[in-house]
Structures are given as C-alpha cells and as structure tokens.
Design a protein around this motif. Structure first.
Motif, PDB file in Angstrom:
ATOM      1  N   UNK A  51       0.871  -1.174   0.000  1.00  0.00           N
ATOM      2  CA  UNK A  51       0.000   0.000   0.000  1.00  0.00           C
ATOM      3  C   UNK A  51       0.909   1.224   0.000  1.00  0.00           C
ATOM      4  N   UNK A  52       0.754   2.102  -0.977  1.00  0.00           N
ATOM      5  CA  UNK A  52       1.556   3.332  -0.981  1.00  0.00           C
ATOM      6  C   UNK A  52       3.019   3.105  -1.296  1.00  0.00           C
ATOM      7  N   UNK A  53       3.292   2.432  -2.425  1.00  0.00           N
ATOM      8  CA  UNK A  53       4.664   2.102  -2.809  1.00  0.00           C
ATOM      9  C   UNK A  53       5.601   3.305  -2.735  1.00  0.00           C
ATOM     10  N   UNK A  54       5.222   4.385  -3.426  1.00  0.00           N
ATOM     11  CA  UNK A  54       6.170   5.492  -3.517  1.00  0.00           C
ATOM     12  C   UNK A  54       6.355   6.166  -2.151  1.00  0.00           C
ATOM     13  N   UNK A  55       5.345   6.103  -1.296  1.00  0.00           N
ATOM     14  CA  UNK A  55       5.519   6.703   0.027  1.00  0.00           C
ATOM     15  C   UNK A  55       6.537   5.909   0.842  1.00  0.00           C
ATOM     16  N   UNK A  56       6.482   4.589   0.713  1.00  0.00           N
ATOM     17  CA  UNK A  56       7.472   3.785   1.433  1.00  0.00           C
ATOM     18  C   UNK A  56       8.859   4.012   0.847  1.00  0.00           C
ATOM     19  N   UNK A  57       8.945   4.029  -0.476  1.00  0.00           N
ATOM     20  CA  UNK A  57      10.250   4.210  -1.119  1.00  0.00           C
ATOM     21  C   UNK A  57      10.859   5.550  -0.717  1.00  0.00           C
ATOM     22  N   UNK A  58      10.068   6.619  -0.855  1.00  0.00           N
ATOM     23  CA  UNK A  58      10.643   7.935  -0.578  1.00  0.00           C
ATOM     24  C   UNK A  58      10.832   8.182   0.910  1.00  0.00           C
ATOM     25  N   UNK A  59      10.042   7.512   1.735  1.00  0.00           N
ATOM     26  CA  UNK A  59      10.273   7.727   3.161  1.00  0.00           C
ATOM     27  C   UNK A  59      11.647   7.186   3.554  1.00  0.00           C
ATOM     28  N   UNK A  60      12.125   6.144   2.855  1.00  0.00           N
ATOM     29  CA  UNK A  60      13.485   5.670   3.151  1.00  0.00           C
ATOM     30  C   UNK A  60      14.504   6.759   2.858  1.00  0.00           C
ATOM     31  N   UNK A  61      14.341   7.393   1.699  1.00  0.00           N
ATOM     32  CA  UNK A  61      15.283   8.464   1.358  1.00  0.00           C
ATOM     33  C   UNK A  61      15.145   9.624   2.335  1.00  0.00           C
ATOM     34  N   UNK A  62      13.903   9.957   2.693  1.00  0.00           N
ATOM     35  CA  UNK A  62      13.690  11.068   3.623  1.00  0.00           C
ATOM     36  C   UNK A  62      14.382  10.780   4.945  1.00  0.00           C
ATOM     37  N   UNK A  63      14.247   9.547   5.425  1.00  0.00           N
ATOM     38  CA  UNK A  63      14.895   9.201   6.692  1.00  0.00           C
ATOM     39  C   UNK A  63      16.407   9.357   6.566  1.00  0.00           C
ATOM     40  N   UNK A  64      16.947   8.884   5.427  1.00  0.00           N
ATOM     41  CA  UNK A  64      18.400   8.965   5.240  1.00  0.00           C
ATOM     42  C   UNK A  64      18.861  10.415   5.246  1.00  0.00           C
TER      43      UNK A  64
END
Ligand SMILES: [Cu+2]
Ligand SMILES: [Cu+2]
Lengths: 465, 340
Positions: free
Chosen positions: A205-218
């Motif tokens: 659910x929400x592929x791009x949100x999970x993907x970009x949240x990784x980058x945001x965290x980094x």
C-alpha cells in the motif's frame, strides 16, 4: 565493549552483508554486484577490523562504552582504546565499499524493464542505507583518527587541558552515529516491506511513500545529531532546531508503519514465521520510535537523558527493530539461500519466545529510566532491584529465543527438506530462479514487465484504488 | 526485598510537575498509537487470514487521502510536543533572578560542593526548600553529569567550561544524586545525596559544622598568594586592568572584538590569558594553568565577581545583602573607571 562489538560489527553490517549482498543483484535481475572483487575486499577489511577489536576485547577491553566520549577516551581511559578505535576505523572502509558497490549496482545493473519504480522496496531501503554509509562513515573514521592522534601525539583537539573542546567530539560522533541507527534500521524496514507483501499476498500500500520515506529518513537523519547534546550545554537555540528536526524524522517512519498496516487489509494473510517476525518488528519498532518522541521533547530529555530510558529506547529500535528484521529476513530467504526448509513449528515458537523475552528484558528499563536509574551503572540503589531482576530474567529468555533458530537452521542444512523455487508463493525475481541460485543467478537475463509482488493480474484488479 | 518497588519517581521540585505533565502527554499519545497499530494488525490478520492455499489478496495500490491524513495528523501532534517541550526546557534552563548560588566541582569519582558561606561538602548537597538554587559546575578531569532524578534536573559537567543548573526543592527530604555521564570504572559509585531542608533547619545547618572561608574570602587570599595583585592593583591602573566592576560588563579586546565578562571569560583569562587580550594592555599575564585547581579557580572567580555590583549573588540567608562585605574586611571599592 558490548556496544562496540554489537554496533559496529553486528548491527551495522548484518542485513546489508548477509541479505543485501545476496539479494541486491538477484532482485534487480543482475548476475552479481557491480564490483564482486571490491565486495570480497570489503569482507577482508571487515575481518581485519574485527581482529583489532577482538584484540582490544581479549586484552582487557575498552572501558569507554561504544561512545568513546572525550576527554575520558583520550586522556583518562587507560585501556585499549587505540586498537578498538583502529578496528572501528578499518571496518568503516568495509561499510564505505559496500555502500558504493550497492549504489553502483542499483544504478547500472538493473535488468531490462526494471525501472526505478518497479524496484522491490528492499532495494530502495538498501539504496538509502548505502547513501548514509558513504556520506557518514568517513566522518566517524576521521573522528576516531583524531582520538588516536590526541592519545598518541597529544594534539589538543578534544582535551581542554591541551586546548581542545570535549564537546566537539560529541558533535562529530553523533553526526555519524545517529545516522548509523538508520543504517541498522532501514535495511530491516526493507525486509519488512517484502515480508508483509509476501505473506499478505498483496502488493504494498503506498509504494512510492514507502520508497521515498526511506530516502527522507536517510537525508533528514543527518540533521538531528544535536538531540544527544541537550544537556551538554549546547546553545538553547541549536537545541530547539535539533529537537524540531528530530520530530520531523519521525513522520516518514510513521508513514511506513501505517502503510504496512494498510497492506495487510484485505490481504490473504498467513502467519508463517517470517510474518511473525515482521509483526514483532512493527510492534517493537512502533514502541521504540514513539519513545523516541519522548527523548526528542527537550523538557523531558533533560530528565531521561543517559538513563535506562534511553537504553530501553534504542534497544527497541536496534535490537527489537534491526534484529527482528534480520531474523525475519533470514527466515524468509533461508530456503532461497540454502535450498533447504527448516522446521515451521520451531521457528514460530522461537519468534514468540524472542518477542516475549525481548519485552521482558527491555520494557522494565523504561520504568527504571524514568525513575532515574542512570545508564552504565553496575551498582544501583535497592529500589531498582526488582526491575533489574525482571530484565535479567527476560534476557535469559531472549537468549533461548536466539539459540533455537541457530539449532534448527544448522539442522536444516544437514537434514532439511529441499526447498522449491518459491516455497511461500511469493512474487519477485528471486523466487523465479532455483534454490539455491546458480553462481550466475540467471541463465537468461530476465525482462521485467511489472513491479514485484503483483499477485493479481492487472486486468482482474478490482480493489479500492 | 520487594517492599521498596516504586514505579514512578518522587516529585520534589517545582520542575518535577512540569516535566511529568508533558511526559504523560507524550506517553498517552505513544500508547494510543501503539494500541491502534497493534489492534489493526491483529484484527486484519484474523479477519483476512488465508483460507485456502491459492488465495491472493486484493490489489490496492494506495490512497492519497490516507497518506496525507497519516502524515499531517502526526505532524501536528509532534509539533505540539515540540513546542510544549521547548517551553519546559526554557523554564528548566533559565534560573530565576536572585537564585542562591552554589559551586560544584566534579572529579573522578566524587562531587565537591562549596557554598557561598564557606561550607564545603563532598557527595552531599544541602539546600533549603522554597528557594531557587543555581549550581555553577565545572570538572577537574573528564565529563560528568549532575543528576537529581527527584528534581528532574540534569546537566553535564564539562572540563574547561561552566554549565549551570537550577532547581527549587519543594519537599524536605533526602534524594539521590547521580553522575549520569560515563566517567570511568567507578562511575556508578559517583553518587551522593541531596538533602532538602526547611529554611530554619538549613540556617541551623549552615551555622553549625565546619565552615571554612567563603569562596570570596578564599579567592581574595589566593589573589594575594598568587601575586595577581602585583599587576591588578585595586583602584588604580597597574600593568593589568582593574578588575573592579569587571564582572557582567563588556570588555573591549585588542582585536576589536567584545566579550561579556562571565564566569567562563574570567576562567579563560586565568588559565589561558593569551586567548583574549584586553584592549590597551600587553599580553604579559602568565598562565595559571596547572597552578590552580578547579576549586581555586571558582574561588578566584567568586572574588572577581564580588568586586562588581552585578556579580554579587544574594546570600543564602535570603536577604539581598552582597556576599562580599560579610566575611571580608575589604576596603570599600572605588567604582570602575569610565571608558572600560
Ligand atoms: Cu540520535
Ligand atoms: Cu560518571
């Protein structure tokens, strides 16, 4: 010493080295990492770093804690800071090389059709992790080098008696070591994203949100280090900014947890052991992350800073999170890596034991911490006794929980049933090749036409979009 | 063994209630979200459990509205925590004017405490209830951290600088004092107790016992013993600047900069005089690094402070009487010359 070994030699490399090295090429449809020899080199470097640290441990250990705070570590401590520092310094290169290798591999080696937004979320997580590794690790390397220089050559960097600034060390140290927490947790998050999809038989659910949240965290994770210095006398305004950014970094983590939960909705959920570990991860990580908010709140941190509350918090994240993720990943991909099946009953049992043991060990420490028990106290006033006894009992249970998998994994190698290509009924490139995979992974380079974990053919999709 | 088993710390300072209130707020939110997540997962896992082997889930790709909701709501909640936490922090950080001051020196592995009246204690701190107390803290060796859980206050004690901490005890009693920053093998033995007393008992305690010279008087004596007074002559310009009315005022430096003369500046002037040269003077002051202990430094600072109207802290007795004239037979100070 426990801290140095666990953090630098286990938690940081565990998932990237074991699961990442194996899965990153397969998941993107490549034959190997971009630089297989560098990969080998980074393993040798890691071993070399380990040898120095082992030497430090065997010859008496360092008594500075894993944080090596100055001027204690440079002027006062008379233990084997030098060799431990060298060990950490050397292992750093192994991290940098691994990170570099992953990034280049993900950029250059994707199979035809494997576009960025079809990448498995495990890959996104490793990409974000690799960024932190190559940007952050040099800083810790330089920092330990400065500690060594001050110890050996008496250059005044951190020791005020030599004209240095002891708090500078804390800034440098946490500039790496806060993001290092994300080096440990992001790969685990990637693992969880895969498991949750596989055992709900449902795309995320929400592929791009999970993907970009990784980058945001980094990225955001690099700007929060000052939350370790609220009581060190840093400027109040600096404190304000660090507190604010620390709250911000909680949002992408929250987004992940919500999306995982939503992924299970209307899935076809089966509670195999990897999924149990994933649930354990989500539970422990949620508690760990939310108690992070307690610490980011400046007014409360004054009281709980450097108490067992902090100890409990980071064990929920680093042990509860990272190790649950690692175990979940091991259980999920074990049949793929070894071609053998392990005992399903025992693995479920051990997942349960780990969860119970973990909570019994670390939950009482939240309470002890708020009552005011400082960390790194081996002797304590009697009112902390009960909580500490509970903790020790929990630790024994936890240890059992870690030993059981060791046994049935070993057993499966010798006598386990042979695993089929796709024992879980998952979707993904790694499940299309034999278990264990041949040396070259793919005999024919695969052509990718859709994202991973698509269980329903697009023409049959009905769901709430 | 199980009789003494608290689950929550005592509240014994004006700050304790503030800290606990926001703590409960954050914990309540933490518990609320943990339960929602755990509940949803358990519910979904049961409701949508796999019923036959070939079953697959429904393809749902996401929902922008949900994503926005579960980013924005947590954002506002965390901003609430941030603002409230910052407010509490500021209150904990800023001592009220007129707080009674006490010097603290940390060293491996003990706490040395000097009251302005001359009382000294080790690993014990006696304070009156109902009066704000400000601790000025330095370290002789490595970093320590001064922590009184029942008061919810803590500050690192760092060599080479002074950190302060303040509290106002509300309940007479004896409380734990811990070192909270790892400082070596006996770190966990670097503990002590804080005794909060009714003001009358506190007065009695002050007048009894072994009062030595007050820090100001001891500092004055050091000032002569270390021949500071050969260059810093009271009342008239010698080879060094007059120190009268220095504390709390702005000093103009050789390089054109300005600095406010606080504890840290005076400390630096003594241990590292070349770091900041006062405008109009030669850099001839020798360093006293290694010649004076941390405690003596604090005494010298107390003395220099006492020479200035702004540097005199109220005495522990609670009246606004300056500390200096009480115990020293110091001649009346001339005001600082204009132009400085
Ligand atoms: Cu941090
Ligand atoms: Cu200590």
């Amino acid at each position: 010493m426990h801290g140095v070994v666990m953090v630098f030699f286990f938690l940081i490399p565990s998932i990237p080295a074991v699961l990442g090295n194996f899965l990153v090429p397969i998941m993107i449809g490549a034959k190997d990492l971009a630089f297989p020899r560098i990969n080998l080199l980074s393993w040798y470097i890691y071993v070399l770093g380990g040898v120095f640290t082992l030497f430090a441990a065997l010859s008496g250990g360092v008594d500075t804690g894993w944080t090596f705070y100055t001027p204690y570590s440079t002027a006062a401590s008379n233990s084997h800071v030098m060799s431990a520092a060298l060990g950490v310094f050397i292992t750093g290169f192994s991290s940098i090389l691994t990170g570099l290798n992953f990034i280049v591999t993900i950029h250059r080696m994707r199979a035809p059709g494997m576009t960025w937004f079809r990448l498995p979320l495990f890959i996104w997580a490793h990409y974000a992790t690799s960024l932190i590794m190559i940007l952050g690790t040099p800083v810790i390397a330089i920092t330990v080098l400065m500690v060594a220089a001050e110890r050996a050559l008496h250059l005044g960097i951190f020791d005020p008696a030599l004209g240095g600034d002891p708090v500078l060390f804390q800034h440098l140290f946490w500039f790496y070591s806060h993001p290092a927490v994300y080096i440990m947790i992001l790969p685990a998050m990637g693992v969880i994203s895969e498991i949750v999809q596989a055992f709900s038989r449902k795309n995320i659910f929400g592929y791009s949100f999970i993907a970009f949240s990784s980058l945001a965290i980094a990225v955001i994770g690099f700007f929060v280090w000052g939350h370790h210095l609220f009581v060190a006398g840093q400027s109040v305004y600096a404190g304000l900014i660090f507190s604010f950014i620390s709250f911000l970094v909680a949002i992408p983590s929250a987004i992940k947890v919500f999306n995982w939960t939503a992924t299970i909705y209307k899935g076809s959920v089966s509670l195999d052991s990897p999924m149990l570990y994933a649930f354990g991860f989500i539970g422990l990580f949620t508690i760990g992350g939310l108690t992070g908010l307690v610490l980011a709140t400046m007014g409360i941190d004054i009281h709980v800073h450097d108490t067992y509350f902090v100890v409990a918090h980071f064990h929920y994240i680093m042990v509860g999170g990272a190790i649950m993720g690692y175990l979940g990943g091991l259980h999920y991909w074990w049949p793929k890596m070894t071609g053998k099946l392990y005992s399903e009953a025992w693995s479920k049992f051990s997942a349960l034991i780990v969860f119970v043991g973990f909570n019994l060990t670390f939950f009482p420490q939240f309470i002890a911490g708020y009552i005011g028990m400082p960390r790194r106290y081996h002797a304590y006033p009697p009112e902390f006794q009960v909580l500490n006894v509970l903790s020790s009992a929990g630790a024994s249970i936890l240890a059992v929980g870690y030993i059981i998998p060791l046994i049935y994994f070993m057993y499966s190698l010798v006598a386990g049933e042979k695993a089929a290509n796709d024992p879980w009924g998952s979707r993904g490139l790694e499940w299309e090749i034999p278990s264990p995979p041949p040396t070259e992974n793919f005999t024919v380079t695969p052509v990718v036409t859709e994202g991973t974990h698509q269980y329903v053919h697009p023409s049959q999709e009905v769901g709430v979009a | 063994m199980f009789t003494n088993f608290p689950l929550f710390p005592q509240q014994a300072s004006v700050q304790a209630g503030q800290v606990d209130a926001i703590y409960f707020f954050v914990v309540a939110i933490t518990a609320f979200f943990s339960l929602i997540i755990a509940g949803a997962i358990a519910f979904f896992a049961a409701k949508y459990r796999r019923r036959h082997d070939a079953e697959v889930g429904v393809a749902i790709h996401g929902s922008l509205i949900l994503e926005i909701l579960w980013s924005v709501i947590p954002f506002f909640l965390t901003m609430g925590m941030f603002a409230w936490g910052a407010k509490v922090f500021f209150d904990l950080y800023r001592p009220p004017a007129g707080a009674m001051e006490i010097f603290v020196v940390g060293k491996q592995w003990m706490w040395k405490i000097q009251h302005m009246d001359g009382q000294r204690e080790i690993n014990e701190l006696h304070v009156p209830v109902g009066r704000p107390v400000k601790l000025i803290m330095g370290s002789e060796d490595v970093i320590h951290s001064f922590y009184i859980p029942a008061f919810r206050v803590k500050a690192d004690v760092i060599p080479g600088r002074y950190n302060t901490l303040w509290f106002e005890a509300t309940k007479p009693g004896t409380y734990h004092l811990f070192c909270a920053e790892y400082c070596g093998t006996k770190h966990s033995g670097m503990t002590g107790r804080v005794v909060a007393m009714d003001p009358a008992d506190y007065q009695a305690w002050l007048s009894g016992g072994s009062a030595s010279d007050s820090p100001v008087a001891a500092g004055e004596k050091l000032f002569q013993d270390l021949v500071c007074n050969t260059c810093h002559i009271q009342g008239s310009q010698g080879r060094g600047p007059v120190l009268t009315n220095l504390f709390g005022n702005t000093v103009e430096l050789q390089d054109g900069g300005r600095v406010t003369a606080d504890e840290a500046y005076i400390r630096e002037s003594i241990v590292n005089p070349q770091a900041k040269i006062v405008a109009g003077f030669q850099p001839i002051m020798p360093t006293f690094q290694g010649l004076v202990t941390e405690e003596q430094l604090l005494q010298l600072i107390a003395y220099v402070r006492s020479l200035s109207a702004q540097g005199t802290a109220p005495s522990p007795a609670g009246t606004a009487a300056p500390t200096m004239p009480q115990k020293s037979d110091q001649p009346v100070q001339e005001p600082r010359k204009p132009g400085r």
